[in-house]
Enzyme design. Sequence first.
Site, PDB file in Angstrom:
ATOM      1  N   ALA A   4     -17.916  12.973   5.039  1.00  0.00           N
ATOM      2  CA  ALA A   4     -18.477  12.293   6.206  1.00  0.00           C
ATOM      3  C   ALA A   4     -17.515  12.320   7.377  1.00  0.00           C
ATOM      4  CB  ALA A   4     -18.775  10.840   5.860  1.00  0.00           C
ATOM      5  N   CYS A   5     -18.092  12.383   8.579  1.00  0.00           N
ATOM      6  CA  CYS A   5     -17.277  12.149   9.761  1.00  0.00           C
ATOM      7  C   CYS A   5     -18.039  11.229  10.690  1.00  0.00           C
ATOM      8  CB  CYS A   5     -16.955  13.437  10.487  1.00  0.00           C
ATOM      9  SG  CYS A   5     -16.214  13.060  12.086  1.00  0.00           S
ATOM     10  N   ILE A   6     -17.634  10.027  10.788  1.00  0.00           N
ATOM     11  CA  ILE A   6     -18.172   9.029  11.719  1.00  0.00           C
ATOM     12  C   ILE A   6     -19.657   9.087  11.994  1.00  0.00           C
ATOM     13  CG2 ILE A   6     -18.115   8.376  14.151  1.00  0.00           C
ATOM     14  CD1 ILE A   6     -15.489   7.611  13.909  1.00  0.00           C
TER      15      ILE A   6
END
Lengths: 78, 162
Positions: free
Chosen positions: A23-25
């Site tokens: 995941a990224c933000i």
Amino acid sequence: MADKAAAIVAGLGGAGNIEDVEACITRLRTEVGDPALVSESELKSAGAHGVLTSGSVVQVVVGPEADTLADDIQDLLG
Amino acid sequence: MSEAIDTLRVVSPVPGTAMGLESVPDPTFSAGMVGPGVAIHPEPGQEGGQDRKQEAVSPITGMLVKLHPHAFVVMASDGSRGVLVHLGIDTVQLAGEGFDLMATQGERVEAGVPVIRWSPGAVAAAGKPSVVPVVALEASADALTEEAHGAVVRGDPLFVWE
């Protein structure tokens, strides 16, 4: 949150089709075994703002809860 | 205490050239998938200047609800508006290399306070765009006014979120 994670796993073709999730933000970056099993409409029904597919890499834009969702998904894949 | 939500004035977290989000080479931002906002492109000469670091500051006063090495989210005191600052594109893949945290997740920050020290030049040298999207998370497209265009320095007005 767990329901959303389950819906996203289903939209990605099921736990067996998911090879990697991170995941990224704002989004989940996943790698799937068979892109044909991915349903963009199902992912959008699950709450995705957008889906970007490039080969076996499927990015699901979910907004700022991406990190928590990724953890829930990891639990489901476990 | 009035229940009305105050107008949120968002300032630039980094110096550079402000442009519309459609200028960001990533559909998550350019198509407004996570909200409207403004993109700040690095100053000329920053693309290759690997060693020079700069401080990215908080764009609003509020709670630092998310802090990654390469991106952060500050939630306004109304508890419903969050501003995302994303340093570069696909920079999550750098796994924090070259990014120094100057604040702690969960703490309250004032607008203009340093949050992350980073090098746009190092990001560009790693083959990633060093543009910084600043996004009003989940806002409707018409909620923003007075978007900056052109040269901005840290702390300059960037956009207004009604």
